[in-house]
Design an enzyme around this catalytic site. Structure first.
Site, PDB file in Angstrom:
ATOM      1  N   TYR A  70       4.688   4.756  11.413  1.00  0.00           N
ATOM      2  CA  TYR A  70       4.963   3.330  11.569  1.00  0.00           C
ATOM      3  C   TYR A  70       5.761   2.713  10.431  1.00  0.00           C
ATOM      4  CZ  TYR A  70       0.677   3.104   8.700  1.00  0.00           C
ATOM      5  OH  TYR A  70      -0.266   3.272   7.714  1.00  0.00           O
TER       6      TYR A  70
ATOM      7  N   HIS B  63      -3.296   4.433   5.018  1.00  0.00           N
ATOM      8  CA  HIS B  63      -4.402   3.481   5.162  1.00  0.00           C
ATOM      9  C   HIS B  63      -5.711   4.116   4.685  1.00  0.00           C
ATOM     10  CE1 HIS B  63      -6.870   0.294   6.870  1.00  0.00           C
ATOM     11  NE2 HIS B  63      -7.573   1.208   7.520  1.00  0.00           N
TER      12      HIS B  63
ATOM     13  N   ARG C 225       0.852  -1.188   0.000  1.00  0.00           N
ATOM     14  CA  ARG C 225       0.000   0.000   0.000  1.00  0.00           C
ATOM     15  C   ARG C 225       0.889   1.238   0.000  1.00  0.00           C
ATOM     16  NH1 ARG C 225      -1.151   2.631   4.527  1.00  0.00           N
ATOM     17  NH2 ARG C 225      -1.061   0.798   5.873  1.00  0.00           N
TER      18      ARG C 225
END
Length: 368
Positions: free
Chosen positions: A278, A269, A265
């Site tokens: 992260y 998100h 990805r």
């Protein structure tokens, strides 16, 4: 082409030791494992056109969130090869059960992009007709659609149809109990369903290493007696080949099949996420070099199947598509507040009648 697997032995269930691939990151051909055939050139060119359009749709939808036209949008930039290949491997009479991140698959299936975005716009329904399109509503709860997909596949089988169901799922969804129940249910019934796991390496901010200790998510099928495969999810040629074989396996009575596509990805998100908290920028840059769209374009150019005019035409068509989407989404939807009370019960309860009357009086008071 179908890769026939014998469910009687573990060897017949095991995925390839390394993800299946036909095309390297730089767009050059590599030798695929035995048993997989390269899709026809015209199918790959069509896949390229759809990937260009899907990428442009995704960028436009992301922009619409920043303009306040969408409540939320989960981008799938970088995962187009999985979604386009999944759609191309199916027939029109097959069913697709998507997740919330699979809007590109839906527009590639031919659905109206405004209807696809209705749910993400804040509408109370999915926007399109599932029965007419044979596309289930996009599923936000993780993995619940996998059980529904198995039920649909079994229903089709009992009705004597030779249709197949494909259920999309993310890597995070494989940690849910519903996913494992669906695998077991499908295997026992030998239902014609293909599970496509798009392993994009993060369940929101949770990396794969904290989700599973399995060598690959493809191994999840073995315990349930389901033949499985893993594939380079950024190599459309490989994904289309593997999924075509998996769909043929399911359609011809072989039962369910599990495919794990290793992808990434590229964007957050959702528009509300900050991925810098992260993951490192170097990781993202590394995956940028494996961009599925650029890889396929280089490969097709090298084979003489795609020229500069074809590339320009695909991008022009995508820009026109995005312009029509912008124009349609810039019109404010007409919301009927009384729809709040529709479809709650077959027969409205006294409480619903009371609440509806209260809303009517409040709206009348505003007008006065």
């Amino acid at each position: 082409m179908s890769v026939r697997r014998s469910p009687q032995t573990v060897d017949g269930l095991l995925p390839s030791p390394e993800p299946v691939r036909f095309v390297a990151e730089d767009g050059t051909a590599v030798e695929p494992p035995a048993g997989y055939a390269e899709p026809a050139g015209e199918h790959l060119v069509e896949a390229y056109r759809r990937m260009v359009l899907g990428r442009r749709f995704d960028r436009q939808a992301t922009a619409l969130t920043k303009q306040g036209r969408l409540a939320v949008y989960p981008s799938s930039r970088g995962q187009e090869a999985c979604q386009i290949a999944g759609v191309l491997a199916l027939r029109e009479d097959d069913w697709l059960f998507p997740t919330y991140r699979d809007s590109v698959a839906l527009v590639s299936r031919g659905l109206d992009p405004v209807e696809v975005l209705t749910l993400l716009r804040g509408g109370w329904h999915c926007g399109y007709d599932p029965a007419a399109t044979r596309v289930a509503p996009q599923c936000t709860p993780l993995a619940t659609q996998t059980i529904h997909a198995v039920g649909m596949a079994e229903a089709m089988r009992r009705k004597g149809e030779d249709g197949v169901v494909m259920a999309f799922i993310g890597d995070g969804g494989t940690s849910e109990g519903d996913f494992h129940e669906a695998l077991n249910y499908a295997a026992v019934l030998r239902a014609p369903v293909v599970f496509l796991v798009q392993n994009n390496k993060y369940a929101i901010s949770v990396p794969l290493a904290k989700q599973s200790a399995a060598p690959a998510l493809a191994y999840k099928g073995i315990g349930y007696g389901i033949p499985s495969e893993q594939v380079d999810g950024n190599d459309l040629v490989a994904v289309l080949s593997v999924l075509t074989a998996a769909v043929t396996h399911a359609r011809t009575g072989g039962g369910p099949f599990l495919v794990e596509a290793h992808t990434y990805r590229m964007d957050p998100h959702t528009n509300a996420d900050d991925p810098t908290r992260y993951r490192e920028s170097q990781e993202v840059e590394q995956w940028e070099s494996a961009d599925p769209l650029a890889r396929l374009e280089t490969y097709l150019r090298g084979r003489g199947l795609l020229g500069a005019e074809d590339v320009a035409a695909a991008h022009q068509a995508a820009e026109e598509y995005a312009a029509r989407l912008r124009e349609a989404m810039n019109a404010d939807p007409e919301a009927d507040p009384f729809e709040l009370f529709d479809h709650v019960f077959a027969e409205p309860t006294p409480q619903l009648h009371e609440q509806r009357a209260l809303l009517a009086s409040e709206l009348t008071a505003r007008e006065d």
